[in-house]
Write a protein that holds these residues in place. Structure first.
Motif, short mmCIF file in Angstrom:
data_model
loop_
_atom_site.label_atom_id
_atom_site.label_comp_id
_atom_site.label_asym_id
_atom_site.label_seq_id
_atom_site.Cartn_x
_atom_site.Cartn_y
_atom_site.Cartn_z
N GLY A 123 -13.17 42.90 9.23
CA GLY A 123 -12.70 41.61 9.20
C GLY A 123 -13.57 40.64 8.76
N HIS A 124 -14.88 40.68 9.30
CA HIS A 124 -15.76 39.40 9.18
C HIS A 124 -16.15 39.53 7.56
CE1 HIS A 124 -15.57 39.25 13.17
NE2 HIS A 124 -16.70 39.96 13.60
N VAL A 125 -16.43 40.77 7.03
CA VAL A 125 -16.70 41.06 5.73
C VAL A 125 -15.65 40.24 4.71
CG1 VAL A 125 -17.77 42.57 4.04
CG2 VAL A 125 -18.01 43.05 6.50
N ALA A 126 -14.48 40.86 4.92
CA ALA A 126 -13.17 40.39 4.28
C ALA A 126 -13.34 38.60 4.19
CB ALA A 126 -12.06 40.83 4.75
N ARG A 127 -13.41 38.20 5.42
CA ARG A 127 -13.47 36.78 5.20
C ARG A 127 -14.72 36.03 4.52
NH1 ARG A 127 -15.97 35.74 10.02
NH2 ARG A 127 -17.74 35.08 8.75
N VAL A 128 -16.04 36.76 4.66
CA VAL A 128 -16.97 36.30 4.05
C VAL A 128 -16.72 36.33 2.43
CG1 VAL A 128 -19.25 36.92 3.01
CG2 VAL A 128 -18.97 36.72 5.60
N LEU A 129 -16.22 37.37 1.76
CA LEU A 129 -15.83 37.64 0.58
C LEU A 129 -14.72 36.96 -0.18
CD1 LEU A 129 -16.44 41.69 0.33
CD2 LEU A 129 -18.05 39.65 -0.36
N GLY A 130 -13.76 36.48 0.90
CA GLY A 130 -12.74 35.69 0.43
C GLY A 130 -11.54 36.64 0.10
N LEU A 131 -11.50 37.76 0.71
CA LEU A 131 -10.35 38.90 0.66
C LEU A 131 -9.56 39.02 1.97
CD1 LEU A 131 -12.51 42.07 -1.11
CD2 LEU A 131 -11.05 40.01 -1.99
N HIS A 132 -9.85 37.88 2.88
CA HIS A 132 -9.18 38.12 4.31
C HIS A 132 -7.58 37.68 4.29
CE1 HIS A 132 -10.25 33.93 3.18
NE2 HIS A 132 -9.22 33.34 3.96
N GLU A 133 -7.02 37.41 3.24
CA GLU A 133 -5.59 37.39 3.12
C GLU A 133 -5.05 38.64 2.79
OE1 GLU A 133 -4.44 34.14 0.78
OE2 GLU A 133 -5.04 32.64 2.20
N ARG A 134 -5.77 39.74 2.48
CA ARG A 134 -5.26 41.07 2.02
C ARG A 134 -5.73 42.09 2.79
NH1 ARG A 134 -6.27 41.70 -4.24
NH2 ARG A 134 -5.30 43.61 -3.72
N LYS A 135 -7.21 41.97 3.07
CA LYS A 135 -7.79 42.95 3.58
C LYS A 135 -8.69 42.94 5.05
CE LYS A 135 -8.83 45.09 -1.01
NZ LYS A 135 -7.88 46.08 -0.59
N GLY A 136 -9.07 43.78 5.86
CA GLY A 136 -9.68 43.65 6.89
C GLY A 136 -8.72 43.48 8.04
N ARG A 137 -7.44 43.87 8.04
CA ARG A 137 -6.68 43.70 9.18
C ARG A 137 -5.60 44.77 8.91
NH1 ARG A 137 -6.28 40.54 13.33
NH2 ARG A 137 -4.08 41.00 13.60
N THR A 139 1.51 43.36 8.74
CA THR A 139 2.56 43.48 7.69
C THR A 139 2.08 42.88 6.46
OG1 THR A 139 4.32 43.76 9.59
CG2 THR A 139 5.01 42.89 7.32
N GLY A 140 2.17 43.16 5.42
CA GLY A 140 2.00 42.51 4.11
C GLY A 140 0.52 42.56 3.74
N PHE A 141 -0.41 43.19 4.46
CA PHE A 141 -1.93 43.36 4.10
C PHE A 141 -1.80 44.70 3.22
CE2 PHE A 141 -2.73 39.97 6.66
CZ PHE A 141 -4.20 39.63 6.51
N ASP A 142 -2.84 44.76 2.52
CA ASP A 142 -3.35 45.94 1.81
C ASP A 142 -3.03 47.03 2.75
OD1 ASP A 142 -3.17 44.70 -0.56
OD2 ASP A 142 -5.43 45.09 -0.89
N ALA A 143 -2.67 48.20 2.40
CA ALA A 143 -2.44 49.55 3.26
C ALA A 143 -3.89 50.20 3.25
CB ALA A 143 -1.42 50.37 3.37
N ASP A 144 -4.88 49.63 3.48
CA ASP A 144 -6.24 50.24 3.53
C ASP A 144 -6.67 50.49 5.21
OD1 ASP A 144 -6.30 49.18 1.14
OD2 ASP A 144 -7.88 47.80 1.39
N VAL A 145 -6.69 51.85 5.45
CA VAL A 145 -6.67 52.23 6.62
C VAL A 145 -7.47 53.49 7.02
CG1 VAL A 145 -5.27 53.28 8.60
CG2 VAL A 145 -4.05 51.96 6.97
#
Length: 391
Positions: free
Chosen positions: A342-356, A359-365
């Motif tokens: 999550g923190h990495v996704a925020r740093v990179l600006g990917l936090h609206e799609r990844k790191g969580r 519902t609606g987020f990329d299915a990266d599990v």
């Protein structure tokens, strides 16, 4: 044309696990994937009869957001001892086996025999193999090598480019950039990223030179550049630098990236030790990330700066250091996940799609066993790794 195996694949995937951390623990134990994204979370989800769904049951495993490694020499690093010391490329299997779903590729010392074009080709190759891959334009040197001849155009026109890096400071291998050159580059990245709708970070390699983080402290103190634009990495290279990184993070409410060195000279300078130290100094966990530097070189130099040998970094150390933080109760699992998701996704600006897992987020599990070992990795809903060899 879509491959036959993709045309015949079920359109939905339902994961049923024992526990689910989003990163906070959820009551849900079912995760429904549709079109590469998370469609629903819940318990005992029911899919209408006849719908094309693939059921994966893993009641003994825990689902967490797939990990993100923001510093990977995907084309190999090295070269400090000549062409015979170039490190190998990393494979998609090596990435996914550590539970990592997203990587950011970097060029290091060698921006001559390796180029941003090589890096882009590798990034696109990893994407074709199922890994979510991005890249930084540039390398150690100033002016940075680019794809289009201009940093702003790289950010604006190349979707995979999310920032500039790894620009070297306080290192005998750097271009010894002046303060005004650093400010100009970071400013160009900021504007180019704004035009592209990206975060556009500048990922700074920090060496063991006596200036340490001084160029970045001056940058944030003397200009209008926000701290979120600047990410120093390798801040646990030596104790004085780690101390300075804690002060830097607290003074500017800035993020710092710890490297999981597998050749750390001291216990306190390992990824585990560095994160523990920063937390004790009061740095908020949200301001700490970890990365592997994998497939980069771990060169050794004598006191005169002469090359005397090297080893190749691996991402297995990142996983081991992260697991230890949880096992030794430095951080609970939900907070520790932020260090590599999550923190990495925020740093990179990917936090609206990844790191969580939401519902609606990329299915990266990633599915972890009771020892926190990755057993399965999914990226955009597709299983890219299973320890037991399942397709």
């Amino acid at each position: 044309m879509m491959p036959p195996e993709d045309r015949d694949a079920p359109l939905l995937t339902l994961l049923r696990v024992g526990r689910l951390f989003a990163p906070e623990p959820l009551e849900a134990t079912d995760l429904l994937i549709a079109d590469g994204r998370i469609a629903a979370l819940g318990r005992d989800l029911v899919i209408p009869e006849g719908w094309p769904v693939r059921l994966i049951e893993a009641p003994e495993l825990t689902a967490v957001p797939a990990f993100i490694d923001q510093h990977v020499h995907v084309t190999g690093g090295g070269g400090e001892g000549g062409c015979g010391t170039r490190c190998p490329e990393i494979t998609a299997q090596e990435i996914a086996a550590m539970g990592i779903g997203t990587v950011v590729g970097v060029l290091g010392t060698d921006g001559i025999s390796r180029s941003p074009a090589d890096l882009l080709a590798k990034v696109r190759g990893l994407r074709a193999e199922g890994i979510a891959a991005y890249m930084y334009t540039g390398s150690y040197r100033v002016p940075p090598p680019t794809l289009t001849g201009d940093v702003q155009r790289d950010l604006a026109w190349i979707p995979e480019v999310i920032g500039l890096g790894e620009l070297a400071i306080s290192d005998h291998r750097s271009s010894q950039p002046r303060q005004d050159e650093i400010a100009r580059l970071v400013s160009e990245v900021r504007v180019g990223a704004m035009l592209a709708g990206k975060r556009g970070i500048c990922h700074f390699h920090v060496g063991d030179g006596k200036r340490g983080l001084e160029p970045l402290r001056r940058l944030l103190a003397e200009t209008e550049i926000p701290a979120e634009q600047v990410i120093p990495t390798h801040v646990n290279r030596h104790r004085a630098l780690l101390e300075e990184a804690a002060d830097y993070a607290l003074a500017f409410n800035a993020s710092v990236d710890v490297t999981a060195f597998d050749d750390a000279d001291e216990e306190d300078l390992s990824g585990f030790g560095a994160v523990s130290f920063l937390l004790k100094r009061g740095v908020p966990v949200e301001r700490i990330t970890m990365s592997s530097d994998c497939n980069g070189s771990l060169p050794e130099f004598d006191t005169q700066g002469n090359y005397i040998g090297m080893r190749v970094a691996r991402n297995t150390t990142l996983m081991a250091d992260w697991q230890r933080l949880v096992r030794e109760e430095v951080l609970p699992l939900d907070q520790a996940l932020g260090l590599i998701s999550g923190h990495v996704a925020r740093v990179l600006g990917l936090h609206e799609r990844k790191g969580r897992l939401a519902t609606g987020f990329d299915a990266d599990v990633t599915l972890l066993d009771s020892d926190l070992q990755p057993q399965q990795t999914f990226v955009s809903g597709k299983r890219v790794y299973a320890r037991d060899g399942s397709p």
